[in-house]
Design a protein around this motif. Structure first.
Motif, PDB file in Angstrom:
ATOM      1  N   HIS A 277       3.475 -11.818  -5.811  1.00 56.22           N
ATOM      2  CA  HIS A 277       3.814 -11.496  -4.426  1.00 56.22           C
ATOM      3  C   HIS A 277       2.910 -10.353  -3.949  1.00 56.22           C
ATOM      4  O   HIS A 277       2.533  -9.509  -4.752  1.00 56.22           O
ATOM      5  N   PRO A 278       2.563 -10.311  -2.639  1.00 58.24           N
ATOM      6  CA  PRO A 278       1.723  -9.205  -2.157  1.00 58.24           C
ATOM      7  C   PRO A 278       2.276  -7.820  -2.508  1.00 58.24           C
ATOM      8  O   PRO A 278       1.504  -6.895  -2.776  1.00 58.24           O
TER       9      PRO A 278
ATOM     10  N   VAL B 230       1.149  -7.157  -5.983  1.00 61.84           N
ATOM     11  CA  VAL B 230      -0.279  -6.863  -5.976  1.00 61.84           C
ATOM     12  C   VAL B 230      -0.510  -5.433  -5.481  1.00 61.84           C
ATOM     13  O   VAL B 230      -1.241  -4.646  -6.092  1.00 61.84           O
ATOM     14  N   ALA B 231       0.145  -5.075  -4.367  1.00 61.72           N
ATOM     15  CA  ALA B 231      -0.115  -3.777  -3.739  1.00 61.72           C
ATOM     16  C   ALA B 231       0.197  -2.628  -4.704  1.00 61.72           C
ATOM     17  O   ALA B 231      -0.634  -1.747  -4.919  1.00 61.72           O
TER      18      ALA B 231
ATOM     19  N   ARG C 226      -2.038  -2.827  -8.262  1.00 60.94           N
ATOM     20  CA  ARG C 226      -3.457  -2.564  -8.124  1.00 60.94           C
ATOM     21  C   ARG C 226      -3.704  -1.160  -7.587  1.00 60.94           C
ATOM     22  O   ARG C 226      -4.733  -0.558  -7.874  1.00 60.94           O
ATOM     23  N   PHE C 227      -2.744  -0.641  -6.808  1.00 63.96           N
ATOM     24  CA  PHE C 227      -2.869   0.742  -6.351  1.00 63.96           C
ATOM     25  C   PHE C 227      -2.876   1.689  -7.556  1.00 63.96           C
ATOM     26  O   PHE C 227      -3.721   2.583  -7.666  1.00 63.96           O
TER      27      PHE C 227
ATOM     28  N   LEU D  23      -0.279  10.887  -3.538  1.00 67.27           N
ATOM     29  CA  LEU D  23      -0.374   9.703  -4.383  1.00 67.27           C
ATOM     30  C   LEU D  23       1.022   9.280  -4.878  1.00 67.27           C
ATOM     31  O   LEU D  23       1.366   8.090  -4.881  1.00 67.27           O
TER      32      LEU D  23
ATOM     33  N   LYS E   9       2.964   7.720  -2.005  1.00 63.54           N
ATOM     34  CA  LYS E   9       2.517   6.347  -1.746  1.00 63.54           C
ATOM     35  C   LYS E   9       3.086   5.392  -2.804  1.00 63.54           C
ATOM     36  O   LYS E   9       3.560   4.294  -2.480  1.00 63.54           O
TER      37      LYS E   9
ATOM     38  N   LEU F  40       5.571   2.128  -2.324  1.00 61.76           N
ATOM     39  CA  LEU F  40       5.221   0.783  -2.786  1.00 61.76           C
ATOM     40  C   LEU F  40       6.303   0.244  -3.725  1.00 61.76           C
ATOM     41  O   LEU F  40       6.543  -0.966  -3.769  1.00 61.76           O
TER      42      LEU F  40
ATOM     43  N   ASP G 186       8.965  -0.985  -1.404  1.00 65.67           N
ATOM     44  CA  ASP G 186       8.561  -2.307  -0.891  1.00 65.67           C
ATOM     45  C   ASP G 186       8.841  -3.401  -1.920  1.00 65.67           C
ATOM     46  O   ASP G 186       9.106  -4.548  -1.556  1.00 65.67           O
TER      47      ASP G 186
END
Lengths: 220, 220, 220, 220
Positions: free
Chosen positions: D105-106, D109-110, D113-114, D200, D203, D207, D210
């Motif tokens: 799912h995006p 991924v977000a 990978r972040f 950081l 963020k 995520l 999310d």
């Protein structure tokens, strides 16, 4: 012929300069000066720290859980090997503190950082090819130095070292690395790419030969 | 005292072994054997390719557009420097094909891959510190070898090389690198970390000295 | 059929969901809400910063001076594109300070970091394939939205954006990227690997479609 | 106040949006729709594969054998956790084949990978800070959902999940990660840098929020 055999065949002089180096021959005959072996042992400990990082890099560059696991087993094996090294050194009167304080020789820097950079710049196959002269080569050397088995080494002055690499556990590690090389090549090796990999393998073999040479020179 | 001066002060013997190496002295006096200089030139070309990669790594590791731009200018400068190198070589009868076919010497591998690995494993500050002996050191060496200015070099056999690094354009590159070092250190250098950076700087200086030594030995 | 066409053919639904997204259609028809475009523009600026890093990564991962130069030109082009973006934004009353202060949307994070990770974990070919939907796709979109040429756009509300990507300069960048893809594939693409690259291309196309979607949703 | 507490204090709203997300509350109350939990479980499996890579990256970026070992233990723990996940999924009728075939799912991924990019671009401290909301946060969430201990959960529909993260083994992993954060910060955290790390951390927490949201929406 598997990929490892093809790579050796494409780099015969460099491969021979490594596996048949004077250091190796003297080690096998038991005539290697103790000073050469000690210098080698200390540098090899520093080498293994960087090689642990290289296996970690392989895990990071993996995309499947199977590849991550294979690399994690390589990493765990290297960390065990460093402990063995510390014991080999202790038996020769080299303390862990001495190991940790030793500066890296340029030959150690050259080979280890070359491998790490191959892996960082390339893909998993590049990295495994750069590691192969060490991982698989040591198993070949171990076997060659114990032609009649480990038991026959008896009073050999470098018995413990030879037994380690001729032993079943290490031979299994090397066999697994060899198969992993074939699997990766099946996935992503074109003939053009074989040429690049052979160049890389040849360079890594030369840097391994330089590493033996460093040991010999230390014994002056 | 800026960060670069602090690093030099923390690594005096290694720094001196590099900037005051016999290769440098003979280069300045014009007594350096041509064979030594040629070997150096060819290896330095291979070196610059890896240094271009190091500047690219700096751009990749940047988080702000300003840091990316600074690194991109470093990369562009290095790519220009390689062209200058090709011309310096051409004047001495070394063709581009010869340059591209030359194998990397272990001393070249050791220094370049050490720097690249410092950058890959560490952060932007680690990378810039590992690059500093080269980037900033060459400006110091250029200045030292042209105490009366570039014009005074007249018939000096290595005039073109000295003029390059003593020249304003290169001096500006080095000055910018020095300021970038201070900026990065202001952001993220603790005193504990200074110790680590000094060790890294010392190692990089030694590997630079080994690089000169390789040139001298080639003239052996 | 070149590699780019093969990749598109292997990922038809994902590719269509991207190049034929409602955002793109409304942009072409001039009916896209200004709020959607502004949100897109701001996020695209943040996107370009990460894409500059991706081109820098490509330079770092290169082994030849030719590949380094190609990537450095990509990096320079992106840095120019960000300046164009700042001007496009200024015309719409979005200041550079506003751009720099904007937080990255999850859709921006997802696509950019996916590409960067493809490059870090894989090789140059993986990275260029992950970049392709953006680099080459924007040229296709630009062309599709200016079927009668840029001059015919006249009073189109998004004339400047379309003109940028339909323009010769950008078309040349895309054509060069397409050829670089073929060169890299000729070197190291097996049929097995094509399957992996197609999966990666498909994912990147979907993440591009999500990026348009983010713009649309901002307009409520 | 240790570094982790300072980070939380610097990112209160983002941290709260994560640890006190509706998904977490419903999970604790046992009212979370099974469909939401299943979607979460499958994505969390894909998440763990990337997190294994992140721990491998931490080992690669380490310079001492102690840091390599610490990261290798994190990697081994994650690989064990994926096996537990496979069993949790099996009990709910989700097969390993289904897990391996699921697309990311995006939101997955977000976040993953972040974190990987923070580690690749920064140093070990950046990486551990980006990992902290997950590694240490899950221990806090586990504790909060089992206020009377794991035994008191009895017939709770999500007993196995809560027990895993509230259990001693996981709590020890989180405590070790917390200490490692302090050690790394003692080495290389300036006050300027704390600001960057807090951004950081904030963020990464968003995520993570999310990621829960993705689960809830699946049950839509």
């Amino acid at each position: 012929m598997d990929v490892f055999d093809r790579l050796k065949q494409a780099a015969v002089p460099e491969w021979q300069s490594y596996v048949d180096h004077a250091f190796v021959r003297q080690l096998g005959q038991g005539t290697l000066p103790e000073a050469a072996f000690r210098t080698y042992l200390v540098q090899d400990y520093l080498f293994l720290i960087q090689f642990a990082r290289a296996w970690a890099l392989a895990a990071y560059k993996s995309r499947t859980i199977a590849d991550i696991r294979a690399a994690q087993m390589g990493l765990a094996a290297i960390l065990d090997e460093t402990e063995l090294h510390v014991r080999l050194c202790a038996r020769r009167g080299i303390s862990r503190a001495e190991l940790d304080a030793a500066p890296e020789h340029p030959a150690t820097v050259a080979y280890t950082r070359f491998v790490l950079d191959c892996g960082a710049a390339g893909d998993l196959l590049d990295l495994q090819v750069a590691l192969a002269p060490c991982v698989i080569g040591y198993a070949e050397i171990g076997n060659a130095l114990a032609p009649d088995g480990v038991a026959a080494l008896a009073e050999h002055p470098y018995r413990d070292w030879i037994a380690e690499y001729a032993g079943e556990a290490y031979q299994d590690v090397a066999a697994a690395a060899r198969k992993q090389l074939d699997r990766l090549a099946a996935r992503s090796m074109t003939e053009h790419r074989f040429g690049e990999l052979a160049a890389l393998f040849s360079k890594a073999s030369q840097l391994e030969a330089d590493f033996w040479q460093m040991g010999l020179e230390a014994a002056g």
